[in-house]
Design a protein around this motif. Sequence first.
Motif, PDB file in Angstrom:
ATOM      1  N   ALA A 126       0.852  -1.193   0.000  1.00 45.42           N
ATOM      2  CA  ALA A 126       0.000   0.000   0.000  1.00 45.42           C
ATOM      3  C   ALA A 126       0.883   1.237   0.000  1.00 45.42           C
ATOM      4  N   GLY A 127       0.532   2.205  -0.817  1.00 44.31           N
ATOM      5  CA  GLY A 127       1.284   3.451  -0.836  1.00 44.31           C
ATOM      6  C   GLY A 127       2.764   3.219  -1.076  1.00 44.31           C
ATOM      7  N   ASN A 128       3.581   3.672  -0.119  1.00 39.11           N
ATOM      8  CA  ASN A 128       5.037   3.525  -0.266  1.00 39.11           C
ATOM      9  C   ASN A 128       5.592   2.343   0.522  1.00 39.11           C
ATOM     10  N   LEU A 129       4.731   1.383   0.864  1.00 41.53           N
ATOM     11  CA  LEU A 129       5.129   0.176   1.602  1.00 41.53           C
ATOM     12  C   LEU A 129       5.182  -1.026   0.669  1.00 41.53           C
ATOM     13  N   TYR A 130       6.327  -1.728   0.702  1.00 45.08           N
ATOM     14  CA  TYR A 130       6.546  -2.884  -0.173  1.00 45.08           C
ATOM     15  C   TYR A 130       7.022  -4.086   0.634  1.00 45.08           C
ATOM     16  N   TYR A 131       6.656  -5.287   0.147  1.00 45.12           N
ATOM     17  CA  TYR A 131       7.134  -6.537   0.743  1.00 45.12           C
ATOM     18  C   TYR A 131       8.360  -6.992  -0.032  1.00 45.12           C
ATOM     19  N   VAL A 132       9.499  -7.181   0.671  1.00 46.78           N
ATOM     20  CA  VAL A 132      10.736  -7.591  -0.011  1.00 46.78           C
ATOM     21  C   VAL A 132      11.382  -8.804   0.674  1.00 46.78           C
ATOM     22  N   GLY A 133      10.629  -9.498   1.529  1.00 49.71           N
ATOM     23  CA  GLY A 133      11.189 -10.604   2.284  1.00 49.71           C
ATOM     24  C   GLY A 133      11.110 -11.938   1.578  1.00 49.71           C
TER      25      GLY A 133
END
Length: 292
Positions: A41-48
């Motif tokens: 959402a918005g400027n939040l990303y999943y990178v795990g």
Amino acid sequence: MKKIILLFAIALTGQVNAQKVNEPKNHPKEWSQAYEPFRIAGNLYYVGTYDLASYLIVTNKGNILINTGLANSLPIIKNNIKKLGFKYQDTKILLLTQAHYDHLGAMADIKKETGAKLYVDYADADALKSGGKSDYEMGKYGVTFKPVNPDFILKDKDLVTLGNTKLMMLHHPGHTKGSCSYVFETKDSNRSYKVLIANMPSIIIDKKFSEVKAYPKIAKDYEYTLNAMKKLNFDIWVASHASQFSLHEKHHPKDAYNPEVFMNKKEYFDDLDSLEKQYLEKKSEDISEHSR
């Protein structure tokens, strides 16, 4: 002189061996499995990885990385950041939700490679410096991750600011002495969202609370955290493990951007209720012992 040099070499070897990292290997394969990064959402990303959640918050002054998984998560995280079109070297701030090897195994290397500043909850600072050896439970494995020195110490409700983003750190002890969650505001073209990155207060000990001599406040801390987390207000929530917020039921690789799938507040409160029941069961073990 030769004798002095020899003694110094022996002492130095002992120090190196004492710091040898012994990351436990009996963990689920999903912890090391690569996973396609995506925008939450918005400027939040999943990178795990598939189960060890790492989050990238992108700002106009560089990026914030929360959690780094196991030591072998490093290439996965770096590649995921690149896949999303961002630069690994733009990482300016490092955060974590708990000082366990499965959430900061690559922290020391990422800090060294990027020059990012590490902010930690005050109660987990010692565990970071000792490589996990001082942890009340996981310390039984010795040094489980590369020791790392924090640059800044945080207390409950302290703010971490980078560019146009401000995160509030929430002290949620129990799982570790300095476990913490974060809340912040983000937005897209449709609306704004209040995001909770939660460290769920699961119990990892197989003994009574009263038997944890290295953490005499453990029961009180769990009680505090459960009560505090029940009072939180948010729109979107995620957690330290993908499995804790049912990521793989809500999102599949190549799915379109859809923040709404992470807005199930009932799931969060149901999870807390379940954890509170486990806490009360564990606490009852001490009550039963005292009543004899």
